[in-house]
Design an enzyme around this catalytic site. Structure first.
Site, PDB file in Angstrom:
ATOM      1  N   ARG A  78     -12.223  22.300   6.459  1.00  0.00           N
ATOM      2  CA  ARG A  78     -13.425  22.649   7.123  1.00  0.00           C
ATOM      3  C   ARG A  78     -13.027  22.518   8.796  1.00  0.00           C
ATOM      4  O   ARG A  78     -14.031  22.960   9.787  1.00  0.00           O
ATOM      5  CB  ARG A  78     -14.566  21.699   6.905  1.00  0.00           C
ATOM      6  CG  ARG A  78     -15.438  22.207   5.585  1.00  0.00           C
ATOM      7  CD  ARG A  78     -16.322  21.371   5.176  1.00  0.00           C
ATOM      8  NE  ARG A  78     -15.683  19.998   4.624  1.00  0.00           N
ATOM      9  CZ  ARG A  78     -16.416  18.928   4.247  1.00  0.00           C
ATOM     10  NH1 ARG A  78     -17.832  18.881   4.097  1.00  0.00           N
ATOM     11  NH2 ARG A  78     -15.959  17.776   3.729  1.00  0.00           N
ATOM     12  N   GLN A  79     -12.167  22.010   9.087  1.00  0.00           N
ATOM     13  CA  GLN A  79     -11.462  21.784  10.596  1.00  0.00           C
ATOM     14  C   GLN A  79     -10.414  22.864  10.673  1.00  0.00           C
ATOM     15  O   GLN A  79      -9.293  22.598  10.710  1.00  0.00           O
ATOM     16  CB  GLN A  79     -10.940  20.244  10.919  1.00  0.00           C
ATOM     17  CG  GLN A  79     -10.622  20.043  12.153  1.00  0.00           C
ATOM     18  CD  GLN A  79     -11.706  20.002  13.174  1.00  0.00           C
ATOM     19  OE1 GLN A  79     -12.944  19.687  12.877  1.00  0.00           O
ATOM     20  NE2 GLN A  79     -11.703  20.456  14.544  1.00  0.00           N
TER      21      GLN A  79
ATOM     22  N   ARG B 110     -24.975  22.703  12.857  1.00  0.00           N
ATOM     23  CA  ARG B 110     -24.704  21.515  12.680  1.00  0.00           C
ATOM     24  C   ARG B 110     -24.050  21.035  14.315  1.00  0.00           C
ATOM     25  O   ARG B 110     -23.370  21.834  15.053  1.00  0.00           O
ATOM     26  CB  ARG B 110     -23.482  21.169  11.911  1.00  0.00           C
ATOM     27  CG  ARG B 110     -23.207  19.692  11.573  1.00  0.00           C
ATOM     28  CD  ARG B 110     -22.080  19.369  10.665  1.00  0.00           C
ATOM     29  NE  ARG B 110     -22.241  19.900   9.525  1.00  0.00           N
ATOM     30  CZ  ARG B 110     -22.899  18.970   8.419  1.00  0.00           C
ATOM     31  NH1 ARG B 110     -23.183  17.790   8.680  1.00  0.00           N
ATOM     32  NH2 ARG B 110     -22.834  19.620   7.220  1.00  0.00           N
TER      33      ARG B 110
ATOM     34  N   LYS C 178     -28.274  27.183   9.000  1.00  0.00           N
ATOM     35  CA  LYS C 178     -28.184  25.761   9.316  1.00  0.00           C
ATOM     36  C   LYS C 178     -27.314  25.756  10.620  1.00  0.00           C
ATOM     37  O   LYS C 178     -26.521  26.496  10.734  1.00  0.00           O
ATOM     38  CB  LYS C 178     -27.320  25.073   8.148  1.00  0.00           C
ATOM     39  CG  LYS C 178     -26.787  23.835   8.127  1.00  0.00           C
ATOM     40  CD  LYS C 178     -26.037  23.136   7.004  1.00  0.00           C
ATOM     41  CE  LYS C 178     -24.573  23.393   7.018  1.00  0.00           C
ATOM     42  NZ  LYS C 178     -24.023  23.087   6.150  1.00  0.00           N
TER      43      LYS C 178
ATOM     44  N   GLY D  13       0.751  -1.127   0.002  1.00  0.00           N
ATOM     45  CA  GLY D  13      -0.053   0.078   0.089  1.00  0.00           C
ATOM     46  C   GLY D  13       0.817   1.358  -0.087  1.00  0.00           C
ATOM     47  O   GLY D  13       0.342   2.502  -0.204  1.00  0.00           O
TER      48      GLY D  13
HETATM   49  C1  R5P Z   1     -20.528  23.431   5.179  1.00  0.00           C
HETATM   50  O1  R5P Z   1     -20.872  23.961   5.816  1.00  0.00           O
HETATM   51  C2  R5P Z   1     -20.318  23.264   3.703  1.00  0.00           C
HETATM   52  O2  R5P Z   1     -20.498  24.369   2.865  1.00  0.00           O
HETATM   53  C3  R5P Z   1     -21.139  22.269   3.097  1.00  0.00           C
HETATM   54  O3  R5P Z   1     -22.576  22.687   3.094  1.00  0.00           O
HETATM   55  C4  R5P Z   1     -21.273  20.866   3.729  1.00  0.00           C
HETATM   56  O4  R5P Z   1     -19.870  20.508   4.106  1.00  0.00           O
HETATM   57  C5  R5P Z   1     -22.090  19.717   2.977  1.00  0.00           C
HETATM   58  O5  R5P Z   1     -21.880  18.575   3.712  1.00  0.00           O
HETATM   59  P1  R5P Z   1     -22.910  17.480   3.674  1.00  0.00           P
HETATM   60  O6  R5P Z   1     -23.139  17.424   1.991  1.00  0.00           O
HETATM   61  O7  R5P Z   1     -22.591  16.326   4.162  1.00  0.00           O
HETATM   62  O8  R5P Z   1     -24.266  18.174   4.237  1.00  0.00           O
END
Ligand code: R5P
Length: 292
Positions: free
Chosen positions: A93-94, A191, A189, A35
């Site tokens: 994103r992190q 999360r 939104k 690998g």
């Molecule tokens: C994060 O807020 C990004 O802009 C996307 O909305 C997010 O990563 C999308 O992730 P998923 O398709 O798993 O909801």
């Protein structure tokens, strides 16, 4: 300037090289039976600037390591300057510690690339541009929203409402509106940082009878866009399209989105997929020409 086509972005890199009239450096890659990855640049780079085109969509860890190994090879081949051209930047994103005890993953990736010899980075639509300040070398992004918007303009979609599924993507629809005209808006939104569970805040937008185009930077599981599309149909949209820069489309994400009644999902070739109908090559070739 020469181009190295990383194994994750061979087609895109070749298109960029053609459009920019740049030479690609022959690269030999293989994976050992256990690998591990092997890489060799088959031409010297003495004194040349080089752009390594390698996206880091899944399997992201393998692709990040491949990029680092190619950068190391380029450094040892005496490249003058090494630019990582990373259309989809994994781990972006992190970009902070959301909970105590977490890693700031993108910073680790940035430091790894620096250690491997990367001098600068060019990427496309990260969720929050400020994440690029975490890199210990110049790092910048360009936006593919004009390319995606022009796709819909060529389709001649009328009565458009450009929708961001969360406030972090608001600027994407502001940008789209300058090309598509019409109106724009965003949903809110949340999360859950422990479970990853999504909640869309109730919000009524004036989309009755309109063609909604949802713009997002990334579609991963499709959860965000699915919920946004349902909300748009509930509010009376006549049609819903989805545009995204990075169509990761994990598992059955595309199917889930289309089952809501969405007409079409369109993405770029930052991640090769069957919705990648818009190529980043013209945009990236122009940027590389400026001396990425
Ligand atoms: C994060 O807020 C990004 O802009 C996307 O909305 C997010 O990563 C999308 O992730 P998923 O398709 O798993 O909801």
């Amino acid at each position: 300037m020469k181009i190295v086509a990383g194994p994750a972005s061979e087609q895109l890199a070749k298109k960029i090289a053609e459009l920019s009239d740049l030479e690609t450096v022959p690269l030999s890659c293989r994976t050992y039976p256990d690998g591990e990855f092997y890489v060799r640049l088959e031409a010297p780079l003495d004194g040349e600037e080089v752009s390594i085109v390698q996206t880091t969509s899944p399997p992201q860890d393998t692709r990040i390591l491949q990029l680092a190994l190619i950068a190391d090879a380029a450094r040892r081949a005496h490249a003058k300057k090494i630019t990582a051209v990373v259309p989809y930047l994994a781990y972006a994103r992190q970009d902070k510690m959301f909970l105590q005890g977490e890693a700031i993953s993108i910073e680790t990736v940035a430091r790894m690339l620096k250690a491997a010899g990367v001098d600068s980075l060019l990427t496309v639509n990260v969720h929050e541009e400020k994440v690029l300040r975490r890199f210990p070398f110049p790092a910048r992004m360009v936006s593919a929203v004009p390319l995606l918007s022009n796709y819909f303009k060529r389709k001649d979609v009328q009565n458009v409402f450009a929708l961001a599924p969360d406030d972090g993507s608001k600027w994407l629809v502001e940008e789209a509106k300058t090309i598509l005209g019409g109106e724009s808006g965003y949903l809110e939104k949340q999360r859950d940082p422990h479970t990853g569970q999504l909640t869309m805040k109730e919000k009524s937008l004036n989309v009755k009878g309109k063609t909604v185009v949802i713009f997002d930077d990334v579609i991963s599981t499709g959860g965000t866009v699915t919920q946004a599309a349902k909300a748009m149909f509930d509010d009376g949209a006549s049609a819903v399209y989805v545009a995204c820069v990075h169509p990761l489309l994990v598992g059955d994400a595309a199917k889930r989105i289309l089952e809501t009644g969405v007409t079409e999902i369109v993405g770029t070739d930052s991640v090769a997929s069957n919705v990648s109908r818009v190529s980043l090559a013209p945009l990236l070739s122009k940027e590389i020409g400026k001396g990425a």
